[in-house]
Write a protein that holds these residues in place. Structure first.
Motif, PDB file in Angstrom:
ATOM      1  N   ARG A 166       0.833  -1.215   0.000  1.00  0.00           N
ATOM      2  CA  ARG A 166       0.000   0.000   0.000  1.00  0.00           C
ATOM      3  C   ARG A 166       0.862   1.258   0.000  1.00  0.00           C
ATOM      4  NH1 ARG A 166      -4.900  -1.504   4.168  1.00  0.00           N
ATOM      5  NH2 ARG A 166      -5.832  -3.116   2.851  1.00  0.00           N
ATOM      6  N   ILE A 167       1.946   1.235   0.744  1.00  0.00           N
ATOM      7  CA  ILE A 167       2.848   2.398   0.776  1.00  0.00           C
ATOM      8  C   ILE A 167       3.459   2.609  -0.599  1.00  0.00           C
ATOM      9  CG2 ILE A 167       5.054   3.228   1.701  1.00  0.00           C
ATOM     10  CD1 ILE A 167       4.246   1.955   4.375  1.00  0.00           C
ATOM     11  N   ASN A 168       3.857   1.522  -1.260  1.00  0.00           N
ATOM     12  CA  ASN A 168       4.423   1.637  -2.609  1.00  0.00           C
ATOM     13  C   ASN A 168       3.393   2.182  -3.591  1.00  0.00           C
ATOM     14  OD1 ASN A 168       7.003   0.794  -1.917  1.00  0.00           O
ATOM     15  ND2 ASN A 168       6.534  -1.370  -2.274  1.00  0.00           N
ATOM     16  N   GLU A 169       2.148   1.733  -3.468  1.00  0.00           N
ATOM     17  CA  GLU A 169       1.081   2.265  -4.324  1.00  0.00           C
ATOM     18  C   GLU A 169       0.895   3.760  -4.082  1.00  0.00           C
ATOM     19  OE1 GLU A 169      -2.494   0.050  -3.667  1.00  0.00           O
ATOM     20  OE2 GLU A 169      -1.612  -1.818  -4.407  1.00  0.00           O
ATOM     21  N   LEU A 170       0.933   4.154  -2.825  1.00  0.00           N
ATOM     22  CA  LEU A 170       0.790   5.562  -2.481  1.00  0.00           C
ATOM     23  C   LEU A 170       1.936   6.381  -3.072  1.00  0.00           C
ATOM     24  CD1 LEU A 170      -0.734   7.763  -0.900  1.00  0.00           C
ATOM     25  CD2 LEU A 170       0.681   7.183   1.075  1.00  0.00           C
ATOM     26  N   LYS A 171       3.157   5.875  -2.964  1.00  0.00           N
ATOM     27  CA  LYS A 171       4.312   6.572  -3.538  1.00  0.00           C
ATOM     28  C   LYS A 171       4.166   6.724  -5.048  1.00  0.00           C
ATOM     29  CE  LYS A 171       7.901   5.262  -0.203  1.00  0.00           C
ATOM     30  NZ  LYS A 171       9.140   4.464  -0.032  1.00  0.00           N
ATOM     31  N   GLU A 172       3.750   5.634  -5.713  1.00  0.00           N
ATOM     32  CA  GLU A 172       3.555   5.675  -7.163  1.00  0.00           C
ATOM     33  C   GLU A 172       2.484   6.687  -7.538  1.00  0.00           C
ATOM     34  OE1 GLU A 172       2.845   1.764  -8.706  1.00  0.00           O
ATOM     35  OE2 GLU A 172       4.688   0.969  -7.846  1.00  0.00           O
ATOM     36  N   SER A 173       1.427   6.694  -6.784  1.00  0.00           N
ATOM     37  CA  SER A 173       0.335   7.642  -7.050  1.00  0.00           C
ATOM     38  C   SER A 173       0.817   9.082  -6.889  1.00  0.00           C
ATOM     39  CB  SER A 173      -0.825   7.363  -6.102  1.00  0.00           C
ATOM     40  OG  SER A 173      -1.843   8.315  -6.269  1.00  0.00           O
ATOM     41  N   ILE A 174       1.593   9.331  -5.839  1.00  0.00           N
ATOM     42  CA  ILE A 174       2.119  10.683  -5.613  1.00  0.00           C
ATOM     43  C   ILE A 174       3.068  11.071  -6.729  1.00  0.00           C
ATOM     44  CG2 ILE A 174       3.623  12.042  -4.101  1.00  0.00           C
ATOM     45  CD1 ILE A 174       2.311  10.561  -1.737  1.00  0.00           C
ATOM     46  N   ASN A 175       3.936  10.151  -7.138  1.00  0.00           N
ATOM     47  CA  ASN A 175       4.860  10.438  -8.238  1.00  0.00           C
ATOM     48  C   ASN A 175       4.110  10.728  -9.532  1.00  0.00           C
ATOM     49  OD1 ASN A 175       7.153  10.172  -6.670  1.00  0.00           O
ATOM     50  ND2 ASN A 175       7.409   7.998  -7.132  1.00  0.00           N
ATOM     51  N   HIS A 176       3.071   9.938  -9.792  1.00  0.00           N
ATOM     52  CA  HIS A 176       2.271  10.143 -11.002  1.00  0.00           C
ATOM     53  C   HIS A 176       1.595  11.522 -10.984  1.00  0.00           C
ATOM     54  CE1 HIS A 176      -0.318   9.288 -14.393  1.00  0.00           C
ATOM     55  NE2 HIS A 176      -1.372   9.591 -13.648  1.00  0.00           N
ATOM     56  N   LEU A 177       1.010  11.867  -9.851  1.00  0.00           N
ATOM     57  CA  LEU A 177       0.354  13.179  -9.739  1.00  0.00           C
ATOM     58  C   LEU A 177       1.359  14.318  -9.881  1.00  0.00           C
ATOM     59  CD1 LEU A 177      -2.187  12.545  -6.845  1.00  0.00           C
ATOM     60  CD2 LEU A 177      -2.697  12.919  -9.259  1.00  0.00           C
ATOM     61  N   THR A 178       2.558  14.114  -9.332  1.00  0.00           N
ATOM     62  CA  THR A 178       3.589  15.143  -9.441  1.00  0.00           C
ATOM     63  C   THR A 178       3.981  15.350 -10.896  1.00  0.00           C
ATOM     64  OG1 THR A 178       4.423  14.574  -7.253  1.00  0.00           O
ATOM     65  CG2 THR A 178       5.901  15.808  -8.672  1.00  0.00           C
ATOM     66  N   GLU A 179       4.209  14.267 -11.600  1.00  0.00           N
ATOM     67  CA  GLU A 179       4.581  14.369 -13.015  1.00  0.00           C
ATOM     68  C   GLU A 179       3.459  14.991 -13.832  1.00  0.00           C
ATOM     69  OE1 GLU A 179       7.515  13.782 -14.454  1.00  0.00           O
ATOM     70  OE2 GLU A 179       8.278  13.409 -12.439  1.00  0.00           O
ATOM     71  N   GLU A 180       2.252  14.588 -13.537  1.00  0.00           N
ATOM     72  CA  GLU A 180       1.104  15.120 -14.266  1.00  0.00           C
ATOM     73  C   GLU A 180       0.946  16.623 -14.017  1.00  0.00           C
ATOM     74  OE1 GLU A 180      -3.473  13.998 -14.070  1.00  0.00           O
ATOM     75  OE2 GLU A 180      -2.179  12.250 -14.384  1.00  0.00           O
ATOM     76  N   SER A 181       1.141  17.030 -12.773  1.00  0.00           N
ATOM     77  CA  SER A 181       0.990  18.452 -12.454  1.00  0.00           C
ATOM     78  C   SER A 181       2.104  19.285 -13.085  1.00  0.00           C
ATOM     79  CB  SER A 181       0.952  18.659 -10.946  1.00  0.00           C
ATOM     80  OG  SER A 181       2.204  18.352 -10.376  1.00  0.00           O
ATOM     81  N   LYS A 182       3.282  18.696 -13.258  1.00  0.00           N
ATOM     82  CA  LYS A 182       4.379  19.432 -13.896  1.00  0.00           C
ATOM     83  C   LYS A 182       4.037  19.807 -15.326  1.00  0.00           C
ATOM     84  CE  LYS A 182       8.277  17.607 -11.239  1.00  0.00           C
ATOM     85  NZ  LYS A 182       9.477  16.742 -11.285  1.00  0.00           N
ATOM     86  N   THR A 183       3.247  19.004 -15.995  1.00  0.00           N
ATOM     87  CA  THR A 183       2.882  19.321 -17.375  1.00  0.00           C
ATOM     88  C   THR A 183       1.583  20.114 -17.457  1.00  0.00           C
ATOM     89  OG1 THR A 183       1.749  17.191 -17.610  1.00  0.00           O
ATOM     90  CG2 THR A 183       4.058  17.292 -18.286  1.00  0.00           C
ATOM     91  N   GLN A 184       0.612  19.780 -16.617  1.00  0.00           N
ATOM     92  CA  GLN A 184      -0.697  20.409 -16.750  1.00  0.00           C
ATOM     93  C   GLN A 184      -0.765  21.810 -16.164  1.00  0.00           C
ATOM     94  OE1 GLN A 184      -3.692  17.746 -15.326  1.00  0.00           O
ATOM     95  NE2 GLN A 184      -3.470  16.357 -17.058  1.00  0.00           N
ATOM     96  N   VAL A 185      -0.065  22.050 -15.086  1.00  0.00           N
ATOM     97  CA  VAL A 185      -0.129  23.385 -14.472  1.00  0.00           C
ATOM     98  C   VAL A 185       0.462  24.447 -15.409  1.00  0.00           C
ATOM     99  CG1 VAL A 185       0.728  24.797 -12.553  1.00  0.00           C
ATOM    100  CG2 VAL A 185      -0.277  22.566 -12.092  1.00  0.00           C
ATOM    101  N   PRO A 186       1.649  24.233 -15.985  1.00  0.00           N
ATOM    102  CA  PRO A 186       2.156  25.249 -16.914  1.00  0.00           C
ATOM    103  C   PRO A 186       1.246  25.446 -18.126  1.00  0.00           C
ATOM    104  CG  PRO A 186       3.950  23.825 -16.230  1.00  0.00           C
ATOM    105  CD  PRO A 186       2.681  23.217 -15.713  1.00  0.00           C
TER     106      PRO A 186
END
Length: 146
Positions: free
Chosen positions: A53-73
């Motif tokens: 579950r912790i690994n899933e949470l980390k992956e989810s956070i990483n995915h959201l971070t990458e997604e926000s890096k492209t979508q916010v700009p």
């Protein structure tokens, strides 16, 4: 407080609690060993699930971070473009309104000047003595006596 420190403390507390509970029960040695083995395997399974579950949470956070890096700009660029097009679209109306305001101000100044001229003219008329035309005065006197 880091998440890893929290989960390490949580795991240590759970293990200590389980060991205390197992050792404090009145069982025979055989039963105690069997109980400890089953509890240990259950704890291993629980810890493996927790790690997953912790690994899933980390992956989810990483995915959201990458997604926000492209979508916010992209969103910011879109907002900037929209604002600029709005400003360009309203520029002619703004200029027209400024010209209208200047015309209104000029009209007000002209009206004020005309009003002050009229007041000055009225004051001059009040200050001048009125000239009486003798012929008109005689006609008035004749009409009053008749």
């Amino acid at each position: 407080m880091k998440v890893t420190n929290f989960f390490a403390g949580l795991g240590a507390g759970l293990i200590a609690g389980a060991v205390t509970a197992v050792l404090s029960t009145p069982k025979s040695g055989e039963e105690l060993r069997t109980s400890i083995k089953s509890s240990g395997s259950e704890w291993k399974e629980s810890m493996n699930e927790l790690k997953a579950r912790i690994n899933e949470l980390k992956e989810s956070i990483n995915h959201l971070t990458e997604e926000s890096k492209t979508q916010v700009p992209e969103a910011v660029d879109g907002l900037k473009a929209s604002l600029q097009s709005w400003q360009e679209g309203t520029a002619p109306a703004k200029e027209h309104l400024q010209l209208e305001i200047k015309a209104i101000q000029n009209s007000i100044e002209q009206l004020q000047a005309a009003i002050s001229k009229d007041k000055d003219a009225e004051e001059k008329k009040k200050d001048k003595p009125t000239k009486i035309d003798p012929k008109k005065a005689e006609n008035k006197d004749d009409s009053e006596t008749a």
